[in-house]
Design a protein around this motif. Structure first.
Motif, short mmCIF file in Angstrom:
data_model
loop_
_atom_site.label_atom_id
_atom_site.label_comp_id
_atom_site.label_asym_id
_atom_site.label_seq_id
_atom_site.Cartn_x
_atom_site.Cartn_y
_atom_site.Cartn_z
N PHE A 844 0.84 -1.20 0.00
CA PHE A 844 0.00 0.00 0.00
C PHE A 844 0.88 1.24 0.00
CE2 PHE A 844 -2.60 -3.13 2.37
CZ PHE A 844 -3.72 -3.16 1.55
N MET A 845 0.41 2.26 -0.70
CA MET A 845 1.04 3.58 -0.65
C MET A 845 -0.01 4.57 -0.17
SD MET A 845 3.23 3.44 -4.20
CE MET A 845 4.59 4.47 -3.70
N GLU A 846 0.44 5.53 0.63
CA GLU A 846 -0.46 6.45 1.31
C GLU A 846 -0.13 7.89 0.94
OE1 GLU A 846 -1.97 6.49 5.84
OE2 GLU A 846 0.14 7.06 5.63
N LYS A 847 -1.17 8.70 0.80
CA LYS A 847 -1.00 10.14 0.56
C LYS A 847 -0.31 10.78 1.77
CE LYS A 847 -3.96 14.23 0.64
NZ LYS A 847 -3.70 14.48 2.08
N GLY A 848 0.65 11.64 1.51
CA GLY A 848 1.34 12.34 2.58
C GLY A 848 0.38 13.15 3.43
N GLY A 849 0.53 13.04 4.77
CA GLY A 849 -0.29 13.80 5.69
C GLY A 849 -1.64 13.20 5.97
N THR A 850 -1.95 12.04 5.38
CA THR A 850 -3.28 11.46 5.57
C THR A 850 -3.37 10.67 6.86
OG1 THR A 850 -3.78 11.35 3.23
CG2 THR A 850 -4.93 9.81 4.64
N GLY A 851 -2.45 9.75 7.09
CA GLY A 851 -2.54 8.83 8.21
C GLY A 851 -1.96 9.40 9.49
N ALA A 852 -1.40 8.49 10.29
CA ALA A 852 -0.80 8.89 11.56
C ALA A 852 0.37 9.84 11.32
CB ALA A 852 -0.33 7.64 12.30
N PRO A 853 0.66 10.71 12.30
CA PRO A 853 1.76 11.68 12.12
C PRO A 853 3.10 11.02 11.84
CG PRO A 853 0.39 12.30 13.98
CD PRO A 853 -0.09 10.96 13.55
N ASN A 854 3.30 9.80 12.35
CA ASN A 854 4.59 9.12 12.14
C ASN A 854 4.53 8.11 11.00
OD1 ASN A 854 2.93 7.31 13.39
ND2 ASN A 854 4.44 6.57 14.86
N SER A 855 3.52 8.25 10.12
CA SER A 855 3.41 7.31 9.01
C SER A 855 4.61 7.43 8.08
CB SER A 855 2.13 7.59 8.20
OG SER A 855 2.08 6.81 7.03
N THR A 856 5.06 6.30 7.53
CA THR A 856 6.18 6.30 6.59
C THR A 856 5.70 6.37 5.15
OG1 THR A 856 6.19 3.88 6.50
CG2 THR A 856 7.57 4.94 8.19
N GLY A 857 4.37 6.31 4.92
CA GLY A 857 3.82 6.48 3.58
C GLY A 857 3.69 5.21 2.78
N ALA A 858 4.23 4.08 3.27
CA ALA A 858 4.13 2.82 2.53
C ALA A 858 4.20 1.66 3.51
CB ALA A 858 5.24 2.70 1.49
N TYR A 859 3.38 0.63 3.27
CA TYR A 859 3.34 -0.55 4.13
C TYR A 859 2.98 -1.76 3.29
CZ TYR A 859 3.27 2.80 7.95
OH TYR A 859 3.61 3.82 8.80
N GLU A 860 3.36 -2.92 3.77
CA GLU A 860 3.04 -4.18 3.08
C GLU A 860 2.27 -5.08 4.03
OE1 GLU A 860 5.41 -6.50 -0.19
OE2 GLU A 860 6.17 -7.08 1.78
N HIS A 877 9.01 2.56 3.04
CA HIS A 877 9.30 3.98 3.03
C HIS A 877 9.28 4.53 1.60
CE1 HIS A 877 11.25 2.04 6.46
NE2 HIS A 877 10.95 3.14 7.13
N VAL A 878 8.78 5.75 1.46
CA VAL A 878 8.86 6.46 0.19
C VAL A 878 9.53 7.81 0.44
CG1 VAL A 878 6.91 5.37 -0.97
CG2 VAL A 878 6.50 7.32 0.53
N SER A 879 10.18 8.34 -0.60
CA SER A 879 10.95 9.58 -0.46
C SER A 879 10.16 10.82 -0.85
CB SER A 879 12.21 9.50 -1.33
OG SER A 879 13.01 8.41 -0.95
N SER A 880 9.04 10.66 -1.54
CA SER A 880 8.24 11.81 -1.96
C SER A 880 6.78 11.44 -1.86
CB SER A 880 8.61 12.24 -3.38
OG SER A 880 8.34 11.21 -4.30
N ASP A 881 5.92 12.45 -2.00
CA ASP A 881 4.48 12.27 -1.80
C ASP A 881 3.85 11.64 -3.03
OD1 ASP A 881 1.80 12.40 -1.14
OD2 ASP A 881 1.93 14.41 -0.31
N VAL A 882 3.30 10.43 -2.87
CA VAL A 882 2.73 9.67 -3.99
C VAL A 882 1.26 9.99 -4.20
CG1 VAL A 882 4.35 7.79 -3.64
CG2 VAL A 882 2.11 7.71 -2.51
#
Length: 1329
Positions: A844-860, A877-882
């Protein structure tokens, strides 16, 4: 996120999704918490409010406009500027948000709203656009300068500001929806203790079935003064006073109130405070001439209370002017509009009156922009208020220097005896619909005597009872095909009863009748069976005086002259029936090229022979009427009664030629030439022979499909229609056109009205909405495109319905085995993109700022460990906002996942790669790789599309330059070839932005790329990307085109391809929206066939933001989405919780089955993806709709019916998983049910899904032969039938699929395994597995 302007050094960050890097000049640095989880402050947007001051205003005041100034605010094309209005993200003033745009202009927003059928448009924050047909409760103008931001697409225009909308209305009278309290003047209120019924003002229903109007009362959204919100039949759109009162009475409440046009409230006691600021001035949604409260204002009724007389007062203060004193319920409150510099006016909802004796020198200036006339009081008058805005101006006697002008909705004033008889000024008494009447003091031009002076000020619309020697005869029936009064009177526009009586008197007739607000008829007797009817049928206000009734549909307010009417004078243009003394002749020379005189024709024998009213420039002449008709596209022009112009392409209603001498009336603009006569039309045409149609009849034979004629039926009335889906054809409407379109969209009922309108729906709508059948002769208007057939009448429809006893129009199955939803696991991510990897885990990839404050933006997710939450999830982990990127599973040896594009700055150019690792139960170790300095897209793209090409390259298409940025109307290919820029601009993408985002694209078997974008589709050459074929416009709804791609957002997929792959490829798109109105259909097409057309199949419910997945048995599961709105944050409503199954193996229109429901709303940013065990994973939902629905962490699976039948899933063994085109491959199967001869094999393309796109989706049923339990599968033949990629191989034992195993088909022809050859990227290499 790295700063976009600091490309050489990533150590600086410029915020992230919904996050700001914050700085303050001169302030000490803020220490950061060391806690692992930070606290996020909640920011609340406050809405500006206007303080209401309790005071009595007794002096003339200067007020300012309620509407803030707007820079260059377009008011053309039917739009009117309403000024700056307050808005609030927690409760939008205009409910239907549209996609924001970096090129926003006022015109662009207006066009978007108009295309969606909305009458209000508003621009905000430079880039935002909102639409609606009603204003949210509590909305009002803002005078604090908040609308100060230039439009992003035109900096000379103002596009709102923070919590501020520049508002516009289309076809809505100025001020019709203005909120009370927007003026800078104070608001007067008074206590309602010991309240007595107030005198009803204009538009207020006085009494109804035991209910009595009490007054206008103050209300507040936060503290309702009547506590019980009450629904009515038909909902807010149908609200009337009567419906509200009936509903409150049914529920045993003695007090009822109506507010904001659409709301009904009930209670046991009157509200505490009377509003005297005129806030109750909004008309009911279901009754356009009746008041239903206003912003924070309740029109209140009490049951069992005696009504007030027209002279009763409920004053709390007195106003004294000169020698007279009148007790009133309030003093005058200033609510001046922009053009007024000073005023002392009486609000429409107030029961006060103002005395202006002859000796008074006070001057009270009109407070209404729309009012341009005034009426001064005579010496004998004790009070004076203006007539309606459309009334004539009447001069006062010389001794009087005062005048009092009220807004257009205020009550009228009696005219002095010397005023002209055709003035629209009317004297008082109460509404005749409440058994009262009024008379007019006038010296009639007809020589009639004056009637007595009225005794009270008129407080609402009423029937003119007497006018000189004319006397009301009541409300009478009429029929356009057989008029009760046979002569057409000409009032010269702005019809009133007095004007009609004057016209009939001048023409020598002693009967006069006004009908349908604008029509006048005369006669010497009542003809054709006209009969007296009840007064409620004559309920339409006069065009020229909204305080008088002028009949209604099929109803005449009839008058009789008591005396001898002299013979008519010599007629001038439009003024009588006798031939002129000097004679007139038809114009036969000097006509426009191609036009010729066609004679004098009888009109009105069975209805109009020319149905379309022309609009000639200036006074009517044959030439000006011809010019008007020609501009409208008509070949026949007719002039009648001197001043009238009509057009058509056919002659209808048994038109018959008459003697030239019968057309004896001079033209209004050319007295020497004939312009028809009474029921005679002078005709001109470009046609050698004009087609003549006989009197129309209802079409009952030769109907399309299985439609049957049901008869003439009544519409619901009050501006409502029987069916939701209506379209018009002013040129060519016919019964066949209507029925064919309704059946095409799956509606079994069809109704035709007014000759040009068709509406579609279901039989249940007839039962729910129609009052029932009407007399057959009430449907009497010919169809515009087939004049021999009837197409309804006024508020009457010719109704047709599909005969389901012979063959159903559609079938929706309701199987006993529906499958079901199950909760799989609680999530730690709100997914944006979901991909099933070769390791049978979902990343899964997540929009920046959507989830928990400490979200890394990607999970499996390892769903084999769903019962152990701590082990099921792996952090990535992702390096930019997907946010709004596009993903693909590549055909390389490892099946890497590619992600391209993103939200802003560098992320829009991002290229990211992930190599799946691990296996079910075994943890993976790899992560996302992204290095912008080494590899990025040529153009930044937000909402792009992506596709695996037949040659192994990656096709990238469309998007915008960051969040709501400029369009990126281009295509590019990865890997990029050497050299400079290689992207190609596409004009069709630029033209359809912003409604073409996340376009759908598919490789075609014959070569080429099929693209769906907005409501269009085309085929591109796969080498040059030039268009080789343009497909028809994609259907939307009956009455709106809409779209299928973001933000209208449906979903599109390829239907199964079967060996030997000779059938045309077919693509289906399900759901979508027409600017907020969600579609209830799927459309499909075979793009490669000649003359391809879209086929529409109706779904059981409406759906936008559809999520859809292909299943291994060849069916398709449709889930999630909403029933209203568009895709985007906070832009959709009414979650669709019902799952559907679409089975393309069944006959058309019988392919949908209704499955189970969920309790979890899946709205914006939801996904559905097929798992390797045959279940469907359903995730996501990030609606950001202010708490109406949550951001969704819960993850569900839908267990399809093929897994809930009790059958055992088969198993199989495969050794060779790297297939070449056309190759044969062995599997060994174990079937629990059998027989093996019925076994099937399916190949399901590897999918990554987001926003309705399932990138990589493809379904194949290859050829299989078996000997024993050993079976041979033949791979698809080539890269155009089956683009190279990874596929899940399923074995089906009857309906039941096995667990899948991955096979690669077609290898890696683009050698993506060696790309990108830069440090930091892990390359799988090329070659066999």
């Amino acid at each position: 996120m790295p700063c976009a302007g600091n490309s050489g050094n990533d150590q600086y960050f410029c915020g992230s999704g919904n996050r700001l890097s914050f700085y303050k000049y001169g302030a000490a640095a803020i220490s950061q918490s060391s806690s692992a989880s930070s606290t996020v402050a909640s920011s609340t947007s406050s809405q500006a409010t206007t303080t209401t001051t309790t005071q009595v205003v007794t002096t003339t005041q200067t007020t300012t406009s309620a509407a803030a100034s707007v820079s260059n605010a377009p008011t053309a094309n039917g739009w009117t500027a309403m000024g700056c209005w307050a808005d609030n993200v927690n409760g939008r003033t205009l409910a239907f948000g549209q996609p924001a745009s970096a090129t926003m202009t006022i015109e662009k927003c207006q066009a978007t709203c108009l295309a969606g059928g909305f009458k209000y448009a508003g621009v905000e924050w430079s880039i935002e656009c909102f639409c609606a047909n009603t204003l949210t409760v509590g909305a009002g103008p803002a005078n604090d300068g908040r609308c100060n931001m230039p439009c992003s697409g035109n900096n000379s225009q103002t596009c709102g500001g923070p919590n501020g909308l520049n508002m516009f209305s289309y076809g809505v009278a100025a001020g019709a929806s203005s909120a009370a309290g927007s003026s800078t003047s104070s608001v007067a209120t008074s206590s309602s203790s010991a309240a007595q019924p107030a005198t009803p003002t204009n538009g207020v229903v006085a009494t109804y079935n035991g209910w009595t109007y009490m007054n206008c009362y103050v209300d507040a959204v936060a503290a309702r003064t009547l506590p019980v919100a009450m629904g009515v039949l038909g909902g807010p759109a149908a609200m009337t006073v009567e419906l509200c009162l009936d509903a409150c009475k049914k529920n045993n409440y003695p007090v009822a109130g109506l507010e904001y046009s659409s709301e009904c409230y009930c209670g046991n006691a009157l509200p505490p405070q009377i509003a005297t600021d005129g806030r109750c001035k909004m008309y009911c949604n279901g009754a356009a001439t009746t008041i239903c409260g206003g912003p924070d204002g309740l029109t209140v009724y009490q049951y069992g209370v005696a009504a007030a007389s027209s002279l009763s007062t409920t004053a709390t203060s007195s106003s004294t002017v000169g020698a007279s004193s009148i007790s009133s319920s309030s003093s005058n409150t200033s609510t001046a509009a922009a053009s007024s510099s000073s005023s002392t006016t009486t609000p429409a909802s107030s029961s006060s009156s103002t005395s202006a004796p002859a000796s008074s020198s006070s001057s009270n200036t009109s407070a209404s922009v729309s009012s341009s006339s005034s009426t001064s009081a005579s010496e004998s008058s004790s009070s004076s208020t203006s007539a309606s805005a459309s009334s004539s101006s009447t001069s006062a006697p010389a001794s009087s220097s005062s005048s009092t002008s009220a807004p257009a909705s205020s009550s009228s004033t009696s005219a002095p005896a010397s005023s002209a008889s055709n003035s629209n000024t009317s004297a008082s008494a109460s509404n005749s619909q409440s058994s009262s009447s009024f008379s007019t003091v006038a010296s009639s031009t007809t020589g009639s005597s004056s009637s007595s002076s009225p005794s009270a000020t008129q407080t609402g619309p009423a029937v003119v009872q007497t006018y000189g020697n004319w006397e009301s005869q009541g409300c009478w029936s009429d029929d356009p095909a057989a008029r009760s009064l046979t002569f057409v009177g000409n009032t010269g526009g702005a019809n009133t009863p007095q004007k009609c009586m004057d016209a009939c008197y001048a023409a020598g007739y002693n009967y006069a009748g006004v009908e349908y607000s604008v029509e006048c008829y005369c006669g010497t007797t009542v003809s054709n069976g006209g009969t007296l009817k009840t007064d409620d049928g004559c309920s339409m206000l006069c065009q020229g005086n909204n305080l008088a009734y002028c009949g209604g549909p099929y109803r005449l307010n009839m008058y009789k002259y008591n005396g001898v009417v002299p013979p008519p004078a010599t007629p001038v243009g439009g003024g009588g029936g006798a031939p002129p003394a000097n004679g007139v002749t038809p114009l036969t020379t000097g006509l426009p090229n191609g036009w010729a005189y066609k004679g004098c024709w009888v009109d009105g024998a069975f209805g109009r022979i020319l149905p379309v009213a022309g609009n000639p420039a200036g006074l009517n002449t044959p030439a000006s009427c011809i010019a008007s008709c020609a501009s409208l596209g008509y070949a026949i022009s007719g002039v009648e009664y001197g001043a009238e112009c009509y057009c058509s392409n056919t002659l209808n209603n048994a038109a018959a030629i008459a003697a030239d001498a019968d057309c004896n009336m001079g033209c209004a603009g050319d007295a020497q030439h004939a312009c028809g006569g009474a029921n005679r039309a002078t005709l001109y045409s470009t046609l050698a022979t004009m087609p003549v149609f006989q009197k129309p009849t209802a079409l009952t034979t030769g109907l399309p499909g299985k439609y049957k004629y049901l008869g003439c039926y009544r519409q619901p009335g009050g501006g409502k229609i029987m069916f939701d889906y209506e379209f018009k054809d002013l040129q060519a409407m016919s019964v066949q056109t209507c029925l064919q379109k309704c059946s095409q969209y799956g509606y079994s009922s069809a109704a035709l009205e007014l000759g040009t309108e068709c509406s579609c729906g279901d039989p249940a709508d007839v039962t729910k909405n129609s009052p029932g059948p009407a007399p057959a002769d009430a449907c009497n208007i010919p169809c515009r495109g087939s004049p021999s057939d009837l197409c309804g009448g006024v508020e009457r429809v010719n109704l047709y319905s599909w005969d389901t006893t012979e063959a159903p129009l559609y079938v929706w199955h309701t199987p006993a085995n529906k499958g079901h939803y199950e909760l799989l696991i609680g999530g730690i991510v709100i997914p944006l993109i979901a991909t099933l990897g070769l390791n049978n885990k979902v990343t899964f990839m997540e929009k920046g700022g959507t989830g928990a404050p400490n979200s890394t933006g990607a999970y499996e997710l390892d769903y084999s460990l769903a019962n152990d939450y701590t082990k099921a999830w792996r952090e990535m982990h992702v390096s930019s906002d997907v946010f709004c990127a596009a993903n693909l599973v590549l055909p390389d040896r490892k099946g890497r996942v590619l992600s391209i594009g993103g939200w802003s700055g560098r992320s829009t150019e991002g290229i990211r790669l992930y190599t799946p690792s691990g296996s079910p139960g075994v943890n993976g170790t790899t992560d996302w790789e992204e290095y912008w300095d080494q590899l990025h897209l040529q153009k930044g793209r937000w909402y792009p599309g992506a596709m695996q090409m037949a040659n192994g390259s990656i096709f990238v298409i469309g998007g915008e330059d960051g969040s709501n940025g400029e369009p990126v109307p281009s295509v590019e290919v990865l890997p990029k070839v050497a050299g400079g820029e290689t992207y190609l601009e596409m004009d069709w993408l630029k033209r359809t932005d912003p409604n073409n985002l996340y376009p759908f694209s598919f490789v075609l078997p014959a070569g080429g790329i099929f693209v769906i974008y907005y409501n269009e589709a085309r085929i591109l050459d796969e080498v040059t990307f030039e268009t080789t074929k343009t497909l028809p416009i994609i259907p939307g709804a009956v009455n709106a085109p809409g779209g299928r791609t973001y933000p209208m957002e449906g979903t599109a997929m390829i239907l199964p391809q079967y060996w030997p792959y000779t059938d045309p490829l077919e693509v289906i798109a399900c759901g979508g929206s027409a600017f907020g109105f969600a579609f209830d259909n799927c459309v499909s097409i075979q793009p490669e066939v000649d003359n391809a057309e879209w086929v529409i199949e109706r779904m059981p419910s409406k759906r936008v933001m559809t999520i859809m997945t292909a299943l291994p048995d060849g069916t398709y599961m449709i889930l999630g989405g909403a029933q209203e709105g568009v895709a985007g944050f906070g832009l959709a409503r009414k979650p669709n919780l019902q799952a559907l199954l679409y089975d393309p193996s069944l006959p058309r229109h019988q392919r949908f089955s209704i499955l189970g429901e969920t309790t979890v709303a899946r709205l914006y940013h939801s996904e559905a993806i097929l798992l390797h065990d045959g279940r469907v994973l359903v995730t996501g939902s990030d609606p950001e709709d202010f708490g109406a629905n949550p951001q969704e962490y819960r993850m569900e699976v839908y267990v399809p019916p093929y897994l809930t039948s009790g059958l055992v899933q088969p198993t199989f063994i495969i050794n060779n998983r790297d297939w070449t085109y056309g190759g044969t491959y062995r599997i060994t199967v174990n079937l629990a049910q059998g027989p093996i001869s019925a076994m099937r094999v399916s190949l399901m393309g590897a999918v990554s899904t987001t926003h309705g796109n399932s990138f990589g989706q493809r379904t194949f049923f290859p050829k299989v032969t078996c000997a024993g339990n050993t079976c041979m599968i033949i791979a698809p033949p080539n890269a155009h039938v089956c683009p190279p990629g990874w596929f899940q191989l399923f074995v089906l034992d009857g309906p039941t699929p096995s667990y899948s195993q991955w096979v690669r088909i077609g290898g890696d022809p683009g050698e993506l395994g060696n790309w990108p050859n830069y440090p930091g990227f892990t390359l799988p290499g090329v070659g066999n597995l």
